[in-house]
Scaffold this motif. Structure first.
Motif, PDB file in Angstrom:
ATOM      1  N   THR A 136       0.852  -1.186   0.000  1.00 21.71           N
ATOM      2  CA  THR A 136       0.000   0.000   0.000  1.00 21.71           C
ATOM      3  C   THR A 136       0.887   1.234   0.000  1.00 21.71           C
ATOM      4  OG1 THR A 136      -1.749  -1.156   1.215  1.00 21.71           O
ATOM      5  CG2 THR A 136      -1.807   1.258   1.227  1.00 21.71           C
ATOM      6  N   VAL A 137       0.620   2.128  -0.938  1.00 19.04           N
ATOM      7  CA  VAL A 137       1.343   3.397  -1.037  1.00 19.04           C
ATOM      8  C   VAL A 137       0.502   4.459  -0.329  1.00 19.04           C
ATOM      9  CG1 VAL A 137       2.338   5.117  -2.580  1.00 19.04           C
ATOM     10  CG2 VAL A 137       2.315   2.699  -3.264  1.00 19.04           C
ATOM     11  N   HIS A 138       1.045   5.013   0.749  1.00 19.25           N
ATOM     12  CA  HIS A 138       0.345   6.039   1.521  1.00 19.25           C
ATOM     13  C   HIS A 138       0.872   7.414   1.117  1.00 19.25           C
ATOM     14  CE1 HIS A 138      -1.234   3.019   4.439  1.00 19.25           C
ATOM     15  NE2 HIS A 138      -0.118   2.385   4.109  1.00 19.25           N
ATOM     16  N   HIS A 139      -0.032   8.330   0.806  1.00 17.19           N
ATOM     17  CA  HIS A 139       0.345   9.699   0.476  1.00 17.19           C
ATOM     18  C   HIS A 139      -0.658  10.644   1.123  1.00 17.19           C
ATOM     19  CE1 HIS A 139      -2.832  10.015  -2.662  1.00 17.19           C
ATOM     20  NE2 HIS A 139      -2.554   8.736  -2.877  1.00 17.19           N
ATOM     21  N   ALA A 140      -0.395  11.947   1.025  1.00 19.48           N
ATOM     22  CA  ALA A 140      -1.213  12.919   1.758  1.00 19.48           C
ATOM     23  C   ALA A 140      -2.678  12.858   1.360  1.00 19.48           C
ATOM     24  CB  ALA A 140      -0.660  14.327   1.536  1.00 19.48           C
ATOM     25  N   GLY A 141      -2.950  12.470   0.112  1.00 17.85           N
ATOM     26  CA  GLY A 141      -4.333  12.445  -0.358  1.00 17.85           C
ATOM     27  C   GLY A 141      -5.044  11.130  -0.134  1.00 17.85           C
ATOM     28  N   GLY A 142      -4.354  10.127   0.392  1.00 17.10           N
ATOM     29  CA  GLY A 142      -4.990   8.833   0.613  1.00 17.10           C
ATOM     30  C   GLY A 142      -4.003   7.691   0.470  1.00 17.10           C
ATOM     31  N   GLN A 143      -4.457   6.592  -0.091  1.00 14.69           N
ATOM     32  CA  GLN A 143      -3.601   5.427  -0.257  1.00 14.69           C
ATOM     33  C   GLN A 143      -4.032   4.638  -1.478  1.00 14.69           C
ATOM     34  OE1 GLN A 143      -4.395   3.771   3.664  1.00 14.69           O
ATOM     35  NE2 GLN A 143      -5.667   2.159   2.762  1.00 14.69           N
ATOM     36  N   VAL A 144      -3.045   3.913  -2.046  1.00 10.49           N
ATOM     37  CA  VAL A 144      -3.302   3.091  -3.226  1.00 10.49           C
ATOM     38  C   VAL A 144      -2.728   1.718  -2.967  1.00 10.49           C
ATOM     39  CG1 VAL A 144      -2.934   2.799  -5.708  1.00 10.49           C
ATOM     40  CG2 VAL A 144      -3.180   5.101  -4.754  1.00 10.49           C
ATOM     41  N   VAL A 145      -3.559   0.692  -3.101  1.00  9.24           N
ATOM     42  CA  VAL A 145      -3.112  -0.692  -2.942  1.00  9.24           C
ATOM     43  C   VAL A 145      -2.656  -1.220  -4.296  1.00  9.24           C
ATOM     44  CG1 VAL A 145      -3.753  -3.028  -2.224  1.00  9.24           C
ATOM     45  CG2 VAL A 145      -4.686  -1.040  -1.006  1.00  9.24           C
ATOM     46  N   CYS A 146      -1.423  -1.729  -4.351  1.00  5.57           N
ATOM     47  CA  CYS A 146      -0.831  -2.190  -5.603  1.00  5.57           C
ATOM     48  C   CYS A 146      -0.493  -3.675  -5.501  1.00  5.57           C
ATOM     49  CB  CYS A 146       0.448  -1.405  -5.896  1.00  5.57           C
ATOM     50  SG  CYS A 146       0.238   0.385  -5.916  1.00  5.57           S
ATOM     51  N   ASP A 147      -0.006  -4.220  -6.588  1.00  8.98           N
ATOM     52  CA  ASP A 147       0.544  -5.569  -6.566  1.00  8.98           C
ATOM     53  C   ASP A 147       2.059  -5.542  -6.349  1.00  8.98           C
ATOM     54  OD1 ASP A 147      -1.833  -7.306  -7.290  1.00  8.98           O
ATOM     55  OD2 ASP A 147      -1.860  -5.857  -8.939  1.00  8.98           O
ATOM     56  N   TYR A 148       2.704  -4.529  -6.918  1.00 11.69           N
ATOM     57  CA  TYR A 148       4.143  -4.327  -6.754  1.00 11.69           C
ATOM     58  C   TYR A 148       4.410  -2.825  -6.717  1.00 11.69           C
ATOM     59  CZ  TYR A 148       4.736  -9.230  -8.031  1.00 11.69           C
ATOM     60  OH  TYR A 148       4.659 -10.607  -8.059  1.00 11.69           O
ATOM     61  N   VAL A 149       5.575  -2.469  -6.153  1.00 10.12           N
ATOM     62  CA  VAL A 149       6.017  -1.077  -6.139  1.00 10.12           C
ATOM     63  C   VAL A 149       7.448  -1.034  -6.642  1.00 10.12           C
ATOM     64  CG1 VAL A 149       6.521   0.954  -4.720  1.00 10.12           C
ATOM     65  CG2 VAL A 149       4.509  -0.453  -4.216  1.00 10.12           C
ATOM     66  N   VAL A 150       7.735  -0.034  -7.462  1.00 12.60           N
ATOM     67  CA  VAL A 150       9.105   0.198  -7.932  1.00 12.60           C
ATOM     68  C   VAL A 150       9.561   1.549  -7.402  1.00 12.60           C
ATOM     69  CG1 VAL A 150      10.602   0.552  -9.935  1.00 12.60           C
ATOM     70  CG2 VAL A 150       8.821  -1.224  -9.986  1.00 12.60           C
ATOM     71  N   GLY A 151      10.667   1.550  -6.688  1.00 11.51           N
ATOM     72  CA  GLY A 151      11.257   2.776  -6.177  1.00 11.51           C
ATOM     73  C   GLY A 151      12.217   3.355  -7.196  1.00 11.51           C
ATOM     74  N   ALA A 152      11.820   4.453  -7.837  1.00 11.57           N
ATOM     75  CA  ALA A 152      12.655   5.153  -8.812  1.00 11.57           C
ATOM     76  C   ALA A 152      12.760   6.613  -8.404  1.00 11.57           C
ATOM     77  CB  ALA A 152      12.059   5.016 -10.212  1.00 11.57           C
ATOM     78  N   ASP A 153      12.858   6.835  -7.090  1.00 10.67           N
ATOM     79  CA  ASP A 153      12.821   8.180  -6.524  1.00 10.67           C
ATOM     80  C   ASP A 153      14.190   8.679  -6.087  1.00 10.67           C
ATOM     81  OD1 ASP A 153      12.692   6.146  -4.621  1.00 10.67           O
ATOM     82  OD2 ASP A 153      11.529   7.318  -3.192  1.00 10.67           O
ATOM     83  N   GLY A 154      15.264   8.081  -6.598  1.00  6.43           N
ATOM     84  CA  GLY A 154      16.584   8.635  -6.420  1.00  6.43           C
ATOM     85  C   GLY A 154      17.277   8.249  -5.129  1.00  6.43           C
ATOM     86  N   PHE A 155      18.511   8.724  -5.032  1.00  8.52           N
ATOM     87  CA  PHE A 155      19.386   8.369  -3.911  1.00  8.52           C
ATOM     88  C   PHE A 155      18.801   8.808  -2.567  1.00  8.52           C
ATOM     89  CE2 PHE A 155      23.055   9.098  -1.130  1.00  8.52           C
ATOM     90  CZ  PHE A 155      23.745   7.905  -1.278  1.00  8.52           C
ATOM     91  N   HIS A 156      18.111   9.947  -2.541  1.00  4.11           N
ATOM     92  CA  HIS A 156      17.576  10.494  -1.295  1.00  4.11           C
ATOM     93  C   HIS A 156      16.080  10.209  -1.132  1.00  4.11           C
ATOM     94  CE1 HIS A 156      21.351  12.535  -0.536  1.00  4.11           C
ATOM     95  NE2 HIS A 156      21.312  13.047  -1.757  1.00  4.11           N
ATOM     96  N   GLY A 157      15.524   9.349  -1.962  1.00  6.02           N
ATOM     97  CA  GLY A 157      14.094   9.081  -1.908  1.00  6.02           C
ATOM     98  C   GLY A 157      13.702   8.185  -0.754  1.00  6.02           C
ATOM     99  N   VAL A 158      12.404   8.008  -0.601  1.00  2.00           N
ATOM    100  CA  VAL A 158      11.873   7.253   0.527  1.00  2.00           C
ATOM    101  C   VAL A 158      12.078   5.745   0.370  1.00  2.00           C
ATOM    102  CG1 VAL A 158       9.534   7.074  -0.465  1.00  2.00           C
ATOM    103  CG2 VAL A 158       9.843   6.990   2.015  1.00  2.00           C
ATOM    104  N   THR A 159      12.128   5.240  -0.858  1.00  3.04           N
ATOM    105  CA  THR A 159      12.128   3.786  -1.047  1.00  3.04           C
ATOM    106  C   THR A 159      13.473   3.143  -0.745  1.00  3.04           C
ATOM    107  OG1 THR A 159      12.637   3.968  -3.416  1.00  3.04           O
ATOM    108  CG2 THR A 159      10.312   3.935  -2.784  1.00  3.04           C
ATOM    109  N   ARG A 160      14.560   3.861  -0.996  1.00  5.54           N
ATOM    110  CA  ARG A 160      15.886   3.270  -0.854  1.00  5.54           C
ATOM    111  C   ARG A 160      16.115   2.723   0.563  1.00  5.54           C
ATOM    112  NH1 ARG A 160      21.062   5.545   0.262  1.00  5.54           N
ATOM    113  NH2 ARG A 160      22.759   4.488  -0.863  1.00  5.54           N
TER     114      ARG A 160
END
Length: 377
Positions: A136-160
């Protein structure tokens, strides 16, 4: 098998993955913390490998690249005060293109907007949960349930930071002072210069805009314009730049990193979230494109067959390509730059290697294969 892939980050890696998934009939949602204007103006790499261009063409995202991109069939290596051409097309049958990352990003955003597909700007991801199930991806506007997530948000991003494992890192003892100038390019192809005053690179953004770099000590502040032009004259041999208004200056630290682990449950890392390469080998954007090309093929295989085999192999396959690119970037960096306090012995070793490259077809071919990306295909 239906899939929904959450993609964190609307840089070239995330946007290209979203485009490839769409072409394969796979749904995705792209989350980006910044606004569209910032993303489209973010200055980064400008050299595209043959494989990257081929991928953009296959994705239907190369129309403007075909019109405005500048193909290069080789580079000039300057050392011992003279220029020596390395022929890419003649040795490998491949070339590279000058086409700025900002333009790649604009093209991919325009396609996604035209297709009316989810691209959420100004939407920072606050948390990712249930990575061992349906994430589940949580963001300020709500949440989205996925099957997979890919972190492509850079060296300082949240996913790393959500993927456990060692990160191998190296910091180089010098930086690049880079400028954009409203001046014609120094040469019709890129010029890489080894000099006893330090490294220099002459590139371009268009037939009227030059992109130029100088090796400087770490911690350096941007120099005055006249000093930059004078030093470029000294370092570029016979390739004297034509001066023009400097429109941007920045100092870029040189570093490298590779995450040993690229997956945690249903979360995968790609692009700068997975690795950083020094810019000397022009690998950053191209390596990100290689990552997401692998991931797109793996998701397509899962979508068509129900088999996760290619997804399970992603980390192993991607890391082989990543380390190949890291090795080449390290070679280009350490061969062309002078380390602080470098001995004459080490300088002569650099020059011997450069002379070998331009006098041996096999050595020139090896450099060309790595630079154009054909060594990884």
């Amino acid at each position: 098998m239906s899939l929904l892939v959450g993609i964190v980050g609307a840089g070239p890696a995330g946007l290209l993955l979203a485009r490839l998934l769409h072409r394969a009939g796979i749904d995705s949602v792209v989350f980006e913390s910044r606004d569209r204007e910032y993303v489209e103006r973010r200055q980064r790499a400008g050299i595209l490998e043959q494989a990257t261009v081929d991928t953009l063409r296959a994705a239907g995202a190369a129309d403007r690249l075909e019109r405005e991109g500048i193909p290069h069939d080789g580079i000039d290596l300057v050392f011992d005060g003279a220029a020596h051409r390395v022929d890419f097309l003649g040795t490998t049958g491949a070339r590279v293109w000058i086409y700025a990352q900002t333009e790649v990003v604009k093209d991919l955003i325009a396609l996604r907007v035209a297709d009316d597909l989810p691209l959420l700007f100004d939407t920072p991801v606050l948390a990712l949960t249930d990575l061992d199930g349906r994430p589940t991806v949580h963001h300020a506007g709500g949440q989205v349930v996925c099957d997979y997530v890919v972190g492509a948000d850079g060296f300082h991003g949240v996913t790393r930071g959500l993927v456990p494992g060692v990160v191998h890192e190296r910091t180089f003892p010098y930086s690049w002072l880079g400028i954009l100038a409203d001046a014609p390019p120094v040469h019709h192809e890129l010029v890489y210069a080894h000099s006893r005053r330090g490294f220099a690179l002459a590139s371009m953004r268009s037939p009227t805009v030059s992109r130029l770099y100088l090796q400087v000590p770490n911690g350096t502040e941007p120099w005055p314009d006249d000093e930059i032009w004078t030093e470029l004259d000294h370092r570029l041999g016979d390739h004297h730049p034509q001066r023009g208004p400097i429109t941007a200056k920045s100092v870029l630290p040189m570093r490298a990193s590779v995450a040993e682990t690229l997956r945690h449950g249903t979360l995968f890392l790609a692009g700068d979230a997975a690795h950083i390469v020094p810019p000397t080998g022009a690998k950053g954007l191209n390596l990100a494109a290689a990552d997401v090309t692998l991931l797109a093929a793996a998701f397509d295989h899962l979508h068509r067959t129900g088999s996760p085999d290619l997804l399970d192999a992603y980390e192993h396959t991607a890391l082989r390509e990543i380390w190949r690119a890291e090795h080449f970037s390290h070679f280009m960096t350490t061969t062309l730059h002078l380390a602080p306090g470098q001995s004459e012995f080490d300088t002569q070793l650099q020059l011997a290697h450069l002379r070998h490259i331009v006098s041996s077809r096999a050595a020139a071919t090896s450099l060309a294969e790595n630079y154009t990306g054909t060594a990884r295909t």
